[in-house]
Design an enzyme around this catalytic site. Sequence first.
Site, PDB file in Angstrom:
ATOM      1  N   GLU A 304      -1.904  14.963  24.335  1.00  0.00           N
ATOM      2  CA  GLU A 304      -1.604  14.346  23.027  1.00  0.00           C
ATOM      3  C   GLU A 304      -2.778  13.528  22.502  1.00  0.00           C
ATOM      4  O   GLU A 304      -2.593  12.484  21.866  1.00  0.00           O
ATOM      5  CB  GLU A 304      -0.347  13.465  23.132  1.00  0.00           C
ATOM      6  CG  GLU A 304       0.890  14.242  23.532  1.00  0.00           C
ATOM      7  CD  GLU A 304       2.122  13.364  23.746  1.00  0.00           C
ATOM      8  OE1 GLU A 304       2.091  12.174  23.413  1.00  0.00           O
ATOM      9  OE2 GLU A 304       3.122  13.893  24.255  1.00  0.00           O
ATOM     10  N   GLU A 396       5.880  19.631  25.753  1.00  0.00           N
ATOM     11  CA  GLU A 396       6.906  18.585  25.882  1.00  0.00           C
ATOM     12  C   GLU A 396       7.819  18.711  24.677  1.00  0.00           C
ATOM     13  O   GLU A 396       7.362  19.004  23.578  1.00  0.00           O
ATOM     14  CB  GLU A 396       6.321  17.165  25.830  1.00  0.00           C
ATOM     15  CG  GLU A 396       5.640  16.690  27.070  1.00  0.00           C
ATOM     16  CD  GLU A 396       5.107  15.256  26.911  1.00  0.00           C
ATOM     17  OE1 GLU A 396       5.700  14.471  26.133  1.00  0.00           O
ATOM     18  OE2 GLU A 396       4.092  14.948  27.535  1.00  0.00           O
TER      19      GLU A 396
END
Length: 468
Positions: A304, A396
Amino acid sequence: MNTYNWEEADVYEAEDGVLFGNCKVANTASGFGGTGYVEGFTDDGDSVTVTIEISEDGFYDLDFVSASSGGDYKENNVTVDGESVGVTSVQSSTFTDSILERIYLTAGTHEINISKYWGWIMLDEIKVKHSDDIDPSIYEVNRTLCNPNATEEAQRLYSYMCDMYGNHIISGQVSDGMYGLENTSIYNETGEYPAILGLDMMEYSPSRVAHGSVGNSVESAIGYWNQGGIVAYCWHWNAPEKYLSGVWYSGFYTEHTNIDLAKILNGQDDEGYELLMQDIDAIATQLKILQDAGVPILWRPLHEASGGWFWWGASGPDAYKQLYILLYDKLTNEYGLNNLIWVWNGQSADWYPGDEYVDIIGWDIYPGEHVYTAQTNTFLEAASISEDHKMIVLSENGCLFDPDLAFRDGATWGYFCTWCGEFVLKSDGFNTYGEKYTEKDMLMKVYRDERVITRDDLPDLTTYPINK
Ligand code: CA
């Protein structure tokens, strides 16, 4: 292949929509269409709803022509008939396009709502056109791992995943071990275990070990692999002790550190460089244990990054890419770790380190509660990053997505891997399934769908044929 262009689009003016909260029509900025634009997205609940008319069932692209007040990057929420379909994103202070692709709409009227998320935009108009067909070649991925010395185990696993890609979706779940609360909860509800167990190298970070952390995920990984499952890893890299500025156990967040990655990598902080290398040494030791045990890993370091909330993303894309490539080089060439399948999770094209360091492109998406859409627009964005046609995965997720919608939309993520805790469990500390994010009906639908692969569905991956 159909090719539609925006000249053929239907145009709906935002200022003709229904306004809520602080939203109001203005006309002082220049360059808008129609009679004005909508501004005033300042508080939660500020929104505008525009009703559109669709003549036939199909996929449509929506263009939200808008400008950012002040020119900073802004995202705002979009729903169609109350269902989340993504966000508008705009940085320009002049009116510009922000396109969401391939939203399925039936013939009739639909309500498009744009509501404040980050706020501070001027919304001019919404253009609606038929979507182009998806290029089927995006599912024909490069079957050769980027590491030419990849282990047989890694190649077998990747071959299997390539064979499944586009026609099956591999299930995954982050859980504290094989019989972690989340896994047990899902098993109790569905009678199935996830094919992939999501784990973390976090507790092996030296600055956590110094505070008494004891990692145990490597044992879980070996256990899951030996039970016929697949193992995925991220690494919440707790920064070296020297750079912790907040609570030590939050030392992977930018706001709890004072580390300057760019400075470390451009030679202005030699000690910092040494400390990072020592951290990599510690994690390499654990990965080596897994390699020696014959366990291939879906390895997703520095995740991320473009969000900036983790320190490895806080110095921008160049420092991040330098660190990613350094990590790749050290683990692969210095430590001979050939059991890693490299999942890049930078989440922005500018952060892509290059095809030679990436096997799979992963995106993490938390769209809210009970949002079961396939996040098609993000899938297509991810698929557009490499011309080498990498596999696209949902590395995710909060909610599960509905497999029917994923196959309808052509957004068949290679795997998903639901995050732990409240995304699966009630907050009672036990393995009770909680429906805050995904209701039981949808959990059951996903885990019982014949196109979704659970652990029982996996073949013997230790003998699966390697096909390049
Ligand atoms: Ca307008």
